[in-house]
Design a protein around this motif. Structure first.
Motif, PDB file in Angstrom:
ATOM      1  N   PRO A 119     -26.337   1.724  22.930  1.00 30.18           N
ATOM      2  CA  PRO A 119     -27.067   2.675  22.063  1.00 30.18           C
ATOM      3  C   PRO A 119     -26.171   3.482  21.131  1.00 30.18           C
ATOM      4  O   PRO A 119     -26.575   3.783  20.006  1.00 30.18           O
ATOM      5  N   GLU A 120     -24.971   3.857  21.563  1.00 30.46           N
ATOM      6  CA  GLU A 120     -24.113   4.650  20.677  1.00 30.46           C
ATOM      7  C   GLU A 120     -23.684   3.842  19.461  1.00 30.46           C
ATOM      8  O   GLU A 120     -23.742   4.317  18.323  1.00 30.46           O
ATOM      9  N   TYR A 121     -23.236   2.611  19.681  1.00 29.16           N
ATOM     10  CA  TYR A 121     -22.823   1.764  18.568  1.00 29.16           C
ATOM     11  C   TYR A 121     -24.019   1.421  17.685  1.00 29.16           C
ATOM     12  O   TYR A 121     -23.901   1.349  16.462  1.00 29.16           O
ATOM     13  N   ARG A 122     -25.149   1.185  18.311  1.00 25.21           N
ATOM     14  CA  ARG A 122     -26.367   0.876  17.558  1.00 25.21           C
ATOM     15  C   ARG A 122     -26.723   2.034  16.617  1.00 25.21           C
ATOM     16  O   ARG A 122     -27.018   1.826  15.438  1.00 25.21           O
ATOM     17  N   THR A 123     -26.670   3.241  17.139  1.00 28.03           N
ATOM     18  CA  THR A 123     -26.963   4.413  16.310  1.00 28.03           C
ATOM     19  C   THR A 123     -25.955   4.546  15.180  1.00 28.03           C
ATOM     20  O   THR A 123     -26.312   4.854  14.036  1.00 28.03           O
ATOM     21  N   GLY A 124     -24.671   4.285  15.477  1.00 26.07           N
ATOM     22  CA  GLY A 124     -23.644   4.351  14.447  1.00 26.07           C
ATOM     23  C   GLY A 124     -23.898   3.361  13.321  1.00 26.07           C
ATOM     24  O   GLY A 124     -23.727   3.687  12.139  1.00 26.07           O
ATOM     25  N   LEU A 125     -24.343   2.147  13.665  1.00 23.82           N
ATOM     26  CA  LEU A 125     -24.629   1.149  12.643  1.00 23.82           C
ATOM     27  C   LEU A 125     -25.840   1.538  11.806  1.00 23.82           C
ATOM     28  O   LEU A 125     -25.873   1.299  10.593  1.00 23.82           O
ATOM     29  N   ILE A 126     -26.841   2.110  12.435  1.00 21.32           N
ATOM     30  CA  ILE A 126     -28.015   2.557  11.677  1.00 21.32           C
ATOM     31  C   ILE A 126     -27.609   3.635  10.674  1.00 21.32           C
ATOM     32  O   ILE A 126     -28.087   3.662   9.535  1.00 21.32           O
ATOM     33  N   ILE A 127     -26.707   4.530  11.069  1.00 21.74           N
ATOM     34  CA  ILE A 127     -26.204   5.554  10.148  1.00 21.74           C
ATOM     35  C   ILE A 127     -25.455   4.902   8.987  1.00 21.74           C
ATOM     36  O   ILE A 127     -25.592   5.321   7.832  1.00 21.74           O
ATOM     37  N   VAL A 128     -24.669   3.858   9.270  1.00 22.54           N
ATOM     38  CA  VAL A 128     -23.991   3.117   8.201  1.00 22.54           C
ATOM     39  C   VAL A 128     -25.016   2.539   7.230  1.00 22.54           C
ATOM     40  O   VAL A 128     -24.845   2.577   6.005  1.00 22.54           O
ATOM     41  N   GLY A 129     -26.113   2.003   7.769  1.00 17.74           N
ATOM     42  CA  GLY A 129     -27.148   1.429   6.920  1.00 17.74           C
ATOM     43  C   GLY A 129     -27.832   2.449   6.029  1.00 17.74           C
ATOM     44  O   GLY A 129     -28.315   2.113   4.943  1.00 17.74           O
ATOM     45  N   LEU A 130     -27.872   3.698   6.471  1.00 20.43           N
ATOM     46  CA  LEU A 130     -28.487   4.759   5.667  1.00 20.43           C
ATOM     47  C   LEU A 130     -27.557   5.293   4.589  1.00 20.43           C
ATOM     48  O   LEU A 130     -28.016   5.911   3.624  1.00 20.43           O
ATOM     49  N   ALA A 131     -26.259   5.079   4.753  1.00 21.51           N
ATOM     50  CA  ALA A 131     -25.265   5.601   3.798  1.00 21.51           C
ATOM     51  C   ALA A 131     -25.055   4.580   2.691  1.00 21.51           C
ATOM     52  O   ALA A 131     -24.288   3.632   2.835  1.00 21.51           O
ATOM     53  N   PHE A 172     -36.295   9.356  10.689  1.00 22.19           N
ATOM     54  CA  PHE A 172     -37.273   8.257  10.744  1.00 22.19           C
ATOM     55  C   PHE A 172     -36.726   7.068  11.528  1.00 22.19           C
ATOM     56  O   PHE A 172     -37.402   6.535  12.421  1.00 22.19           O
ATOM     57  N   TYR A 173     -35.497   6.629  11.217  1.00 17.90           N
ATOM     58  CA  TYR A 173     -34.967   5.411  11.830  1.00 17.90           C
ATOM     59  C   TYR A 173     -34.368   5.633  13.217  1.00 17.90           C
ATOM     60  O   TYR A 173     -34.272   4.680  14.007  1.00 17.90           O
ATOM     61  N   LEU A 174     -33.964   6.850  13.517  1.00 16.87           N
ATOM     62  CA  LEU A 174     -33.356   7.094  14.817  1.00 16.87           C
ATOM     63  C   LEU A 174     -34.340   7.655  15.846  1.00 16.87           C
ATOM     64  O   LEU A 174     -34.077   7.567  17.045  1.00 16.87           O
ATOM     65  N   GLU A 175     -35.435   8.219  15.391  1.00 18.16           N
ATOM     66  CA  GLU A 175     -36.370   8.827  16.338  1.00 18.16           C
ATOM     67  C   GLU A 175     -37.805   8.346  16.153  1.00 18.16           C
ATOM     68  O   GLU A 175     -38.419   7.829  17.091  1.00 18.16           O
ATOM     69  N   SER A 323     -17.040   9.812  19.807  1.00 15.51           N
ATOM     70  CA  SER A 323     -18.296   9.120  20.118  1.00 15.51           C
ATOM     71  C   SER A 323     -18.258   7.658  19.703  1.00 15.51           C
ATOM     72  O   SER A 323     -17.484   7.245  18.835  1.00 15.51           O
ATOM     73  N   GLY A 324     -19.122   6.865  20.326  1.00 14.69           N
ATOM     74  CA  GLY A 324     -19.281   5.474  19.920  1.00 14.69           C
ATOM     75  C   GLY A 324     -19.836   5.357  18.517  1.00 14.69           C
ATOM     76  O   GLY A 324     -19.530   4.402  17.795  1.00 14.69           O
ATOM     77  N   GLN A 325     -20.655   6.338  18.127  1.00 14.93           N
ATOM     78  CA  GLN A 325     -21.192   6.328  16.768  1.00 14.93           C
ATOM     79  C   GLN A 325     -20.071   6.420  15.734  1.00 14.93           C
ATOM     80  O   GLN A 325     -20.098   5.726  14.709  1.00 14.93           O
ATOM     81  N   ALA A 326     -19.073   7.277  16.003  1.00 18.31           N
ATOM     82  CA  ALA A 326     -17.944   7.405  15.081  1.00 18.31           C
ATOM     83  C   ALA A 326     -17.133   6.118  15.031  1.00 18.31           C
ATOM     84  O   ALA A 326     -16.680   5.693  13.963  1.00 18.31           O
ATOM     85  N   LEU A 327     -16.953   5.470  16.177  1.00 18.54           N
ATOM     86  CA  LEU A 327     -16.206   4.212  16.217  1.00 18.54           C
ATOM     87  C   LEU A 327     -16.915   3.142  15.392  1.00 18.54           C
ATOM     88  O   LEU A 327     -16.277   2.390  14.653  1.00 18.54           O
ATOM     89  N   ALA A 328     -18.248   3.076  15.494  1.00 18.13           N
ATOM     90  CA  ALA A 328     -19.001   2.096  14.701  1.00 18.13           C
ATOM     91  C   ALA A 328     -18.794   2.336  13.215  1.00 18.13           C
ATOM     92  O   ALA A 328     -18.667   1.390  12.425  1.00 18.13           O
TER      93      ALA A 328
END
Length: 367
Positions: A119-131, A172-175, A323-328
């Motif tokens: 889930p942490e990496y998944r969330t990080g990738l979704i954030i990349v997709g939004l940027a 929207f995409y994370l929650e 965080s894993g999100q930062a690593l992604a």
């Protein structure tokens, strides 16, 4: 350097037209990763030092690195030329749909399909997709002989739109959407307000500074001085900021990275799929819409490229530097740079293949 209509750069010259720093960007990123891992292993108590002073939830050294990444890119945008592309309704509509509807949705789907158990990496990738793209895409577009002014305008619009909508789309995409689809989000804790605040700080501040720099610089010394003297001087600062941030991130993430290399490989797979699908789909769509080579190429690169600087900033600000999100987010540029360089070669090959067809080439412009 002058590029005239019908003049095709040899593919062997593509990398040589990049600056020395840009040409070896993947090398610098890998070196920064290695330096960070080494630093983390030999300097005890590093995390405590970095978090002694914070800007919001981000340590001051990292905050400075993130701001340095963003400012030079936004200082390059020609904000007075928005109307040169906004009048082209086909390009505008296609770009908005690809960047703000299809792109985030595709990354959301790939992240959930390929990383359902991370889930942490998944969330990080979704954030990349939004940027959405505002950085290196201008370089890739130039090398592929795309429409420079169209790229600059789309970058400017993406910058403004991200300030306004990134937090909403993050919510929207994370929650909201995972809840509608019945997906498990119990392991993801975040605040839409924190995302919005990170965007305002790490995009809004450099955006305002970039706009002010151009207005004041051109007014005082003229556009020629600003673009040919000032911008080349500050351009490398973005890379220095990125490399500094990567060093610090990997110094703090060292144990996770070395103990779970398979996780890093799994982060890379959806990124590869994303860049390929976004670029190829956008290229096909632009050609079908009859945009011409130059604007089709610009459409493809601005849709495929992502603002990994902002993604890293948001991930750190909301979830923390370790965080894993930062690593992604950090893995993003390592994959994006070589993939998009390869797609520059593909674009030039397509340009030759279609040169005999009624397909526009890039107009004359000063480089």
């Amino acid at each position: 350097m002058t590029q005239t209509a019908g003049t095709e750069p040899a593919e062997s010259d593509v990398l040589h037209r990049l600056s020395f720093l840009d040409r070896f960007l993947p090398v610098w990123i890998i070196a920064a990763m290695g330096a960070g891992l080494l630093l983390g292993s030999v300097v005890p108590g590093l995390q405590g030092v970095l978090e002694a002073v914070k800007v919001g939830q981000v340590s001051l050294p990292i905050a400075l690195g993130l701001l340095l990444m963003m400012y030079p890119v936004l200082a390059k945008v020609r904000y007075d030329r928005l109307d040169t592309v906004t009048r082209d309704r086909r390009t505008m509509v296609l770009s908005l749909v690809l960047n703000w509807v299809f792109g985030p949705a595709l990354m959301f789907a790939l992240a959930w399909l390929m990383l359902p158990d991370l889930p942490e990496y998944r969330t990080g990738l979704i954030i990349v997709g939004l940027a959405r793209c505002i950085a290196m895409v201008i370089i890739w577009n130039d090398l592929a002989c795309g429409d420079r002014e169209a790229a600059a305008v789309l970058v400017a619009l993406n910058s403004v739109f991200q300030v306004l909508m990134f937090g909403v789309l993050g919510w929207f995409y994370l929650e909201l959407l995972p809840g509608w689809l019945g997906l498990d989000t119990t392991s993801v804790s975040f605040s839409a307000w924190e995302i919005a605040l990170s965007v305002v700080i790490f995009l809004g501040i450099p955006l305002a500074a970039g706009y002010a720099s151009r207005r004041l610089g051109e007014r005082a010394r003229g556009r020629d001085w600003y673009e040919n003297r000032f911008l080349p001087r500050i351009g490398p600062v973005a890379l220095y900021g990125l490399l500094f941030t990567i060093v610090v991130l990997f110094a703090l993430q060292g144990e996770t990275i070395t103990s779970r290399p398979l996780d890093v490989a799994r982060i890379a797979l959806p990124l590869l799929a994303y860049f390929t699908v976004m670029w190829a789909g956008s290229y096909a769509l632009g050609r079908a819409a009859g945009l011409g080579y130059a604007r089709t190429t610009t459409l493809a690169f601005t849709a495929a490229g992502n603002n990994f600087e902002l993604a890293i900033a948001v991930a750190i600000g909301v979830f923390g530097v370790t965080s894993g999100q930062a690593l992604a987010g950090v893995v993003g540029p390592l994959i994006e740079v070589p993939v998009l360089v390869g797609l520059v070669y593909v674009s030039l090959w397509l340009r030759r293949r279609w040169s005999a067809q009624p397909f526009k080439t890039a107009p004359s412009r000063r480089r």
